[in-house]
Each structure stands twice: as C-alpha cells, then as structure tokens.
Design an enzyme around this catalytic site. Structure first.
Site, mmCIF file in Angstrom:
data_model
loop_
_atom_site.group_PDB
_atom_site.id
_atom_site.type_symbol
_atom_site.label_atom_id
_atom_site.label_comp_id
_atom_site.label_asym_id
_atom_site.label_seq_id
_atom_site.Cartn_x
_atom_site.Cartn_y
_atom_site.Cartn_z
ATOM 1 N N GLU A 189 7.108 2.566 -6.700
ATOM 2 C CA GLU A 189 7.300 2.237 -5.385
ATOM 3 C C GLU A 189 7.411 2.521 -4.450
ATOM 4 O O GLU A 189 8.037 3.740 -4.998
ATOM 5 C CB GLU A 189 8.143 1.043 -5.592
ATOM 6 N N ASP A 190 7.135 2.671 -2.996
ATOM 7 C CA ASP A 190 7.822 3.927 -2.248
ATOM 8 C C ASP A 190 8.913 4.308 -1.472
ATOM 9 O O ASP A 190 9.738 4.609 -1.491
ATOM 10 C CB ASP A 190 6.622 3.718 -1.026
ATOM 11 N N PHE A 234 15.050 4.154 9.597
ATOM 12 C CA PHE A 234 12.895 3.723 9.212
ATOM 13 C C PHE A 234 12.477 4.471 9.613
ATOM 14 O O PHE A 234 12.532 5.565 10.182
ATOM 15 C CB PHE A 234 13.078 2.636 10.656
ATOM 16 N N VAL A 235 11.931 4.735 7.685
ATOM 17 C CA VAL A 235 10.541 6.292 8.191
ATOM 18 C C VAL A 235 9.253 5.733 7.493
ATOM 19 O O VAL A 235 9.181 5.409 7.164
ATOM 20 C CB VAL A 235 11.629 6.920 6.727
ATOM 21 N N ARG A 279 0.802 6.113 7.828
ATOM 22 C CA ARG A 279 0.705 6.264 6.467
ATOM 23 C C ARG A 279 0.230 7.422 6.033
ATOM 24 O O ARG A 279 0.558 8.010 4.702
ATOM 25 C CB ARG A 279 -0.096 4.928 5.767
ATOM 26 N N ASP A 300 4.349 2.657 6.121
ATOM 27 C CA ASP A 300 3.631 2.842 7.595
ATOM 28 C C ASP A 300 4.618 1.620 7.811
ATOM 29 O O ASP A 300 6.312 1.726 8.283
ATOM 30 C CB ASP A 300 2.936 1.901 7.625
ATOM 31 N N LYS A 358 17.501 3.596 0.329
ATOM 32 C CA LYS A 358 18.289 3.474 1.280
ATOM 33 C C LYS A 358 19.411 1.829 0.049
ATOM 34 O O LYS A 358 19.148 1.545 0.340
ATOM 35 C CB LYS A 358 17.678 2.291 1.556
ATOM 36 N N ASP A 368 15.006 -0.910 -0.850
ATOM 37 C CA ASP A 368 15.270 -0.939 0.844
ATOM 38 C C ASP A 368 16.480 -2.424 0.011
ATOM 39 O O ASP A 368 17.772 -1.710 -0.292
ATOM 40 C CB ASP A 368 14.503 -1.605 1.555
ATOM 41 N N LYS A 380 0.825 -1.263 0.412
ATOM 42 C CA LYS A 380 0.074 -0.113 -0.197
ATOM 43 C C LYS A 380 1.170 0.759 -0.068
ATOM 44 O O LYS A 380 0.371 2.158 -0.111
ATOM 45 C CB LYS A 380 -0.689 -0.266 1.175
ATOM 46 N N GLY A 381 1.953 0.817 -0.034
ATOM 47 C CA GLY A 381 2.921 2.587 0.370
ATOM 48 C C GLY A 381 3.279 3.392 -0.852
ATOM 49 O O GLY A 381 3.441 4.400 -0.346
HETATM 50 P P1 IMP Z 1 12.663 -4.691 -0.409
HETATM 51 O O1 IMP Z 1 12.065 -5.295 -0.836
HETATM 52 O O2 IMP Z 1 13.835 -4.548 1.172
HETATM 53 O O3 IMP Z 1 13.390 -3.598 -1.234
HETATM 54 O O4 IMP Z 1 12.029 -3.204 0.521
HETATM 55 C C1 IMP Z 1 10.817 -2.535 0.064
HETATM 56 C C2 IMP Z 1 10.166 -2.631 0.540
HETATM 57 O O5 IMP Z 1 10.038 -2.736 2.453
HETATM 58 C C3 IMP Z 1 8.731 -1.400 0.997
HETATM 59 O O6 IMP Z 1 7.898 -1.326 -0.185
HETATM 60 C C4 IMP Z 1 8.347 -0.740 2.333
HETATM 61 O O7 IMP Z 1 7.278 -1.491 2.499
HETATM 62 C C5 IMP Z 1 9.406 -1.525 3.192
HETATM 63 N N1 IMP Z 1 10.602 -0.460 4.093
HETATM 64 C C6 IMP Z 1 11.910 -1.460 3.684
HETATM 65 N N2 IMP Z 1 12.266 0.506 4.428
HETATM 66 C C7 IMP Z 1 11.523 0.429 4.890
HETATM 67 C C8 IMP Z 1 11.318 1.924 5.738
HETATM 68 O O8 IMP Z 1 11.910 3.054 6.600
HETATM 69 N N3 IMP Z 1 9.586 2.695 6.275
HETATM 70 C C9 IMP Z 1 8.635 2.059 5.590
HETATM 71 N N4 IMP Z 1 8.786 0.661 4.837
HETATM 72 C C10 IMP Z 1 10.155 0.557 4.541
HETATM 73 MG MG MG Z 2 6.027 -1.148 0.853
#
Ligand code: IMP
Ligand code: MG
Length: 185
Positions: free
Chosen positions: A102-103, A155-156, A168, A162, A134, A106, A40-41
C-alpha cells in the site's frame, strides 16, 4: 495551486525501498511470495520493491474506492464498509505467502477492509508493506509489518500518490500545502 515542497527525495526513497526489499527477502526464508498492490497509489512503490526482492515472486493488484469522498466526510466505520472493492485479485491467494503493498497507511480504514478481505482467502501467511505511515491520523488500530517512512499529518503527493489523480509521476514525495485530507483511495 500552491508550491510543492520535497519531503522525501528520490534518493531517500530508493535507499529505503532497497532496505525494505532486503528485509522482506530475509524474512521470507526462500519461500515464494505474491505481492498484492493497491491501485493506483502503490503501483510505483510495488514496481521498485519487487525488482529488488530476491525471491520467487509474483504480483497482482487490487482496487478500492471510498464512499466518503463527497458529502459524508466524517462517518462511523461499520462492518459493511466505507471502503468498497473496485477490482479483485485475479488469482486465488489460498496457501500463498501474501504481502499487501500500500502507498500510505492513514486512518487505517482501507487496510482494515483489505486485511479482512484477503485473510478470507486463507493465505499461508499475510504481511503488509506500506511506503508511508501517518500514525497520528489513525482511526482503526491496524499496523503494517514493513513501513518505509513515518510522516507527520501532511498531505503528500508523488511516487504514486495523487491529489485528484495528479502528481503520481513525481519522482520525489512532496507536501502539497493547504489541501483538505481526502477520503478517496
Ligand atoms: P486510509 O484508509 O485512511 O488509511 O487511507 C489510505 C488511502 O488514503 C491511501 O491509499 C491514499 O490513497 C489515501 N491517502 C491518505 N493520505 C494521503 C496523502 O497524504 N496523499 C495522498 N493520498 C493519501
Ligand atoms: Mg490510494
């Protein structure tokens, strides 16, 4: 719950999203595009972005969840996926100009999963727009074509992001101190 600290203000977000929209408009050479937001981000970011893109555009949503949230925190990624699909797109992406929205990028697990999935639709073109990046947390080598802000390993929350489904609706992007990084998408 600890104090929230504003990392990126609503005005900074608005300015940057407007610039990203202009860049996407320029790069798309008047071709139609379909934006695919990751639930949902990315919903808040997508809604601001698409309203400023001057193109023939549609949008859709895709949903993912991570298996890694509870017991197994540190797992080795394999091709069967740590990430699973909870909602697929509603339409064919074949021969479309797709922009995945994508939000936050990471570890890269989610984006790697989604990229593979969506490229399987055989789109005409495929780009990725993320609001936040990040890079220091990356486990898989994957990058976005459009990045709003590169941020440190904190962590944001807010502007769609969220913590346990909360925050959110905050208009600014804020740091939530003392939170272990989750795997839940
Ligand atoms: P990845 O698969 O590790 O790249 O993660 C991406 C997902 O992790 C994002 O779509 C977020 O839902 C979640 N995420 C990663 N870092 C944060 C953060 O700092 N705050 C909130 N959600 C995060
Ligand atoms: Mg997400």
């Amino acid at each position: 719950m600890s104090e929230l600290r504003v990392l990126i203000s609503r005005q900074q977000i608005a300015d940057r999203v407007a610039k990203m929209a202009r860049q996407i408009t320029t790069d798309s050479t008047s071709e139609s595009v379909i934006f695919v937001g990751v639930l949902k981000g990315a919903a808040v970011f997508l809604s601001d972005l698409v309203r400023q893109v001057q193109l023939d555009a549609t949008f859709d949503f895709i949903g993912v969840a991570s298996y890694g949230n509870q017991a197994r925190q540190e797992k080795v990624w394999d091709s069967t996926g740590e990430v699973r699909l909870t909602k697929d797109v509603d339409q064919s992406l074949r021969d479309k100009n797709v922009i995945l929205v994508e939000d936050i990028l990471d570890t890269g697990l989610t984006l790697t999963f989604l990229k593979r999935l969506l490229l399987g639709h055989q789109p005409k073109s495929f780009r990725v727009a993320v609001l936040l990046d990040k890079p220091s947390r990356r486990k898989l080598a994957v990058e976005a074509d459009y990045v709003g802000f590169t941020i440190p390993d904190e962590f944001v929350v807010g502007y769609g992001l969220d913590y346990a489904e909360r925050y959110r609706n905050l208009p600014d992007i804020c740091v939530l101190p003392d939170v272990p990084l989750p795997n839940e998408s």
